[in-house]
Design a protein around this motif. Structure first.
Motif, PDB file in Angstrom:
ATOM      1  N   ASP A  83      18.282 -33.855  -3.727  1.00 49.10           N
ATOM      2  CA  ASP A  83      18.073 -32.611  -3.888  1.00 49.10           C
ATOM      3  C   ASP A  83      17.045 -31.672  -2.406  1.00 49.10           C
ATOM      4  N   ARG A  84      17.273 -32.324  -2.098  1.00 49.34           N
ATOM      5  CA  ARG A  84      17.104 -31.917  -0.086  1.00 49.34           C
ATOM      6  C   ARG A  84      18.026 -31.312   0.292  1.00 49.34           C
ATOM      7  N   THR A  85      18.097 -29.973   0.651  1.00 47.38           N
ATOM      8  CA  THR A  85      18.847 -29.515   1.097  1.00 47.38           C
ATOM      9  C   THR A  85      19.377 -29.128   3.210  1.00 47.38           C
ATOM     10  N   ILE A  86      20.342 -28.959   3.254  1.00 46.06           N
ATOM     11  CA  ILE A  86      20.474 -29.463   4.650  1.00 46.06           C
ATOM     12  C   ILE A  86      21.141 -28.718   5.662  1.00 46.06           C
ATOM     13  N   LYS A  87      20.823 -27.782   5.902  1.00 49.53           N
ATOM     14  CA  LYS A  87      21.078 -26.580   7.218  1.00 49.53           C
ATOM     15  C   LYS A  87      22.656 -27.118   7.770  1.00 49.53           C
ATOM     16  N   VAL A  88      23.941 -27.053   8.437  1.00 44.41           N
ATOM     17  CA  VAL A  88      24.380 -27.156   9.700  1.00 44.41           C
ATOM     18  C   VAL A  88      24.557 -25.778  10.619  1.00 44.41           C
ATOM     19  N   LEU A  89      24.615 -26.530  11.755  1.00 50.96           N
ATOM     20  CA  LEU A  89      24.019 -25.661  12.731  1.00 50.96           C
ATOM     21  C   LEU A  89      25.329 -26.339  13.580  1.00 50.96           C
ATOM     22  N   TYR A  90      25.933 -24.666  14.133  1.00 56.13           N
ATOM     23  CA  TYR A  90      26.701 -24.905  15.063  1.00 56.13           C
ATOM     24  C   TYR A  90      26.803 -25.020  16.086  1.00 56.13           C
ATOM     25  N   ASP A  91      27.192 -25.250  17.324  1.00 53.08           N
ATOM     26  CA  ASP A  91      26.970 -25.444  18.553  1.00 53.08           C
ATOM     27  C   ASP A  91      27.615 -23.812  19.158  1.00 53.08           C
ATOM     28  N   ASN A  92      27.550 -23.265  19.795  1.00 55.30           N
ATOM     29  CA  ASN A  92      28.552 -21.919  20.003  1.00 55.30           C
ATOM     30  C   ASN A  92      29.766 -22.259  21.327  1.00 55.30           C
ATOM     31  N   SER A  93      28.953 -23.240  22.069  1.00 56.62           N
ATOM     32  CA  SER A  93      29.584 -24.047  23.320  1.00 56.62           C
ATOM     33  C   SER A  93      31.154 -23.820  22.449  1.00 56.62           C
ATOM     34  N   ILE A  94      31.687 -24.849  21.409  1.00 60.27           N
ATOM     35  CA  ILE A  94      32.771 -25.117  21.030  1.00 60.27           C
ATOM     36  C   ILE A  94      33.699 -24.237  20.851  1.00 60.27           C
ATOM     37  N   SER A  95      34.963 -24.522  20.337  1.00 58.48           N
ATOM     38  CA  SER A  95      35.874 -23.755  19.330  1.00 58.48           C
ATOM     39  C   SER A  95      35.676 -23.350  18.251  1.00 58.48           C
ATOM     40  N   VAL A  96      36.422 -22.152  17.205  1.00 60.97           N
ATOM     41  CA  VAL A  96      36.477 -22.501  15.909  1.00 60.97           C
ATOM     42  C   VAL A  96      36.465 -23.689  15.845  1.00 60.97           C
ATOM     43  N   GLU A  97      37.963 -23.687  16.411  1.00 58.14           N
ATOM     44  CA  GLU A  97      38.754 -24.911  15.449  1.00 58.14           C
ATOM     45  C   GLU A  97      37.739 -26.152  15.167  1.00 58.14           C
ATOM     46  N   GLU A  98      36.470 -26.202  15.882  1.00 54.33           N
ATOM     47  CA  GLU A  98      36.053 -27.543  16.598  1.00 54.33           C
ATOM     48  C   GLU A  98      34.789 -27.374  15.643  1.00 54.33           C
ATOM     49  N   TRP A  99      34.339 -25.952  15.357  1.00 52.59           N
ATOM     50  CA  TRP A  99      33.373 -25.604  13.844  1.00 52.59           C
ATOM     51  C   TRP A  99      34.188 -26.459  12.941  1.00 52.59           C
ATOM     52  N   LYS A 100      35.730 -25.442  12.739  1.00 51.07           N
ATOM     53  CA  LYS A 100      36.612 -26.228  11.513  1.00 51.07           C
ATOM     54  C   LYS A 100      36.638 -27.873  11.324  1.00 51.07           C
ATOM     55  N   ASN A 101      37.170 -28.971  12.007  1.00 58.36           N
ATOM     56  CA  ASN A 101      37.557 -29.902  12.075  1.00 58.36           C
ATOM     57  C   ASN A 101      36.197 -30.095  11.298  1.00 58.36           C
ATOM     58  N   ALA A 102      35.188 -30.119  11.849  1.00 60.82           N
ATOM     59  CA  ALA A 102      33.707 -31.119  12.089  1.00 60.82           C
ATOM     60  C   ALA A 102      33.182 -29.860  10.706  1.00 60.82           C
ATOM     61  N   SER A 103      33.114 -29.291   9.871  1.00 61.67           N
ATOM     62  CA  SER A 103      33.331 -28.369   8.472  1.00 61.67           C
ATOM     63  C   SER A 103      33.823 -29.675   7.748  1.00 61.67           C
ATOM     64  N   GLU A 104      34.588 -30.022   7.877  1.00 62.48           N
ATOM     65  CA  GLU A 104      35.767 -30.272   6.760  1.00 62.48           C
ATOM     66  C   GLU A 104      35.199 -31.910   6.865  1.00 62.48           C
ATOM     67  N   GLU A 105      34.771 -32.438   8.043  1.00 64.71           N
ATOM     68  CA  GLU A 105      33.875 -34.095   7.760  1.00 64.71           C
ATOM     69  C   GLU A 105      32.950 -33.901   7.319  1.00 64.71           C
ATOM     70  N   ILE A 106      31.611 -32.701   7.689  1.00 64.99           N
ATOM     71  CA  ILE A 106      30.656 -32.648   6.831  1.00 64.99           C
ATOM     72  C   ILE A 106      31.253 -32.123   5.593  1.00 64.99           C
TER      73      ILE A 106
END
Length: 163
Positions: A83-106
């Protein structure tokens, strides 16, 4: 006050609660897990198009961090098995593809968490924050080499191993 930028709500957010993850463990849930990954990828792609920023009064401008580079456009919040909530924050300096890949890993980290709780990596990382259960937790997705760092709102940091 600089850490308060982390708690500012993002313009677009996704909240994934515990019952949703528990549903993935069923056979029918596996198909929906694929749909969730696609939805989050599309969500991040759309959110990356926007670039919001925080402004302060002229007299208070020094209170805003000059180093903070996380997106104010999008975030994802996920609830853990305990029951802990974790917020995922994305670095603006990386690409949307890196955001997507990171989201899959998370998402894979959370999938492992729900399947193997309490003997999973995420649970062992969260235990280090157990002395302050009221603190908000964050996973930051940072620049190359891409790292996933679990933080609390006091900036105590624990790094996940690179996947």
């Amino acid at each position: 006050f600089n850490a308060f930028e982390w708690v500012i709500p993002t313009a677009f957010g996704v909240l994934i609660l515990k019952p949703y993850f528990e549903g993935f463990l069923s056979e029918a849930g596996k198909d929906h897990y694929v749909l969730l990954k696609k939805f989050i990828g599309d969500f991040l792609e759309k959110g990356k198009e926007y670039n919001f920023s925080v402004i302060a009064a002229k007299q208070s401008s020094e209170k805003l961090s000059q180093k903070y580079n996380k997106s104010f456009s999008v975030s994802i919040e996920m609830q853990t098995k305990n029951d802990r909530t974790i917020k995922v924050l994305y670095d603006n300096s990386i690409s949307v593809e890196e955001w997507k890949n990171a989201s899959e890993e998370i998402l894979n980290i959370f999938d492992d968490h729900y399947k193997n709780y309490p003997n999973d990596e995420l649970t062992s990382k969260i235990k280090q924050f157990d002395n302050k259960p009221h603190r908000k937790l964050y996973i930051t997705v940072d620049k190359f080499p891409q790292k996933y760092i679990l933080k609390d709102d006091t900036e105590m940091m624990i790094e996940f191993k690179n996947q």
